[in-house]
Enzyme design. Sequence first.
Site, PDB file in Angstrom:
ATOM      1  CG  ASP A 147      75.292 -17.367 -77.745  1.00 15.63           C
ATOM      2  OD1 ASP A 147      75.119 -16.423 -78.101  1.00 15.63           O
ATOM      3  OD2 ASP A 147      75.292 -18.387 -78.724  1.00 15.63           O
ATOM      4  CG  MET A 148      71.922 -18.525 -70.383  1.00 15.02           C
ATOM      5  SD  MET A 148      70.088 -18.214 -70.247  1.00 15.02           S
ATOM      6  CE  MET A 148      69.979 -18.831 -68.523  1.00 15.02           C
TER       7      MET A 148
END
Length: 222
Positions: free
Chosen positions: A64-65
């Site tokens: 995930d970012m």
Amino acid sequence: MELNAAGLAVPPGVVIVHTDDALIVADKPSGLLSMPARGEDRQDCLVARVQVQFADALPVHRLDMATSGLILLARGAEMQRRLNLAFEQRIVGKRYEALVHGHIGADAGEIDLPLAADPERNPYQIVDRQHGRRALTRYRVVERHGAGADAVTRVELKPVTGRTHQLRVHLQSLGHPILGDPLYAPPDSAARYRRLHLHAAAITLIHPQRRVPLGFESAVPF
């Protein structure tokens, strides 16, 4: 752009932990996309930055970012195919570390809850016992500290499956969302903590060419 000792461009904000003729292990900072997303303003990502130095680098999996830590990339299409197969066969091991709200009661356990996309709220994921895909996470408490609203647990996580937001939703389902999670923690958590406190701390695999075991670790930044 900064150059390393070999005269190659260093990807900004990305640490190259290991490279050989088959694979690359990179350490991604929180706040950087793993791969490009829709929109001209979302093309900057770890893969693009690594390709500045290694043009044949191809993605194998993603974080995930908001998550930091180790990511594995392949050198060319054949190595990508082999490493993708290793992930499908679940012979790549991953260990994460997180800080969560509250004190988790059990010292260790499993979270076996199926997950699916929330059709009303993209990109949220939800526990869906009827239509969700199986998701399994093993966890071990490292330490507990604080009390009341300041109670925190440091927990080690080993995902057996790799569903979107799996660790974040599974911990929320226990009643212990990750500190600073803008999606699954209470609103004041993201305001209080500068980042999602989730880090991909270790990865183990069998080298796709040499068939020898490899293991890499990244220091947890929180």
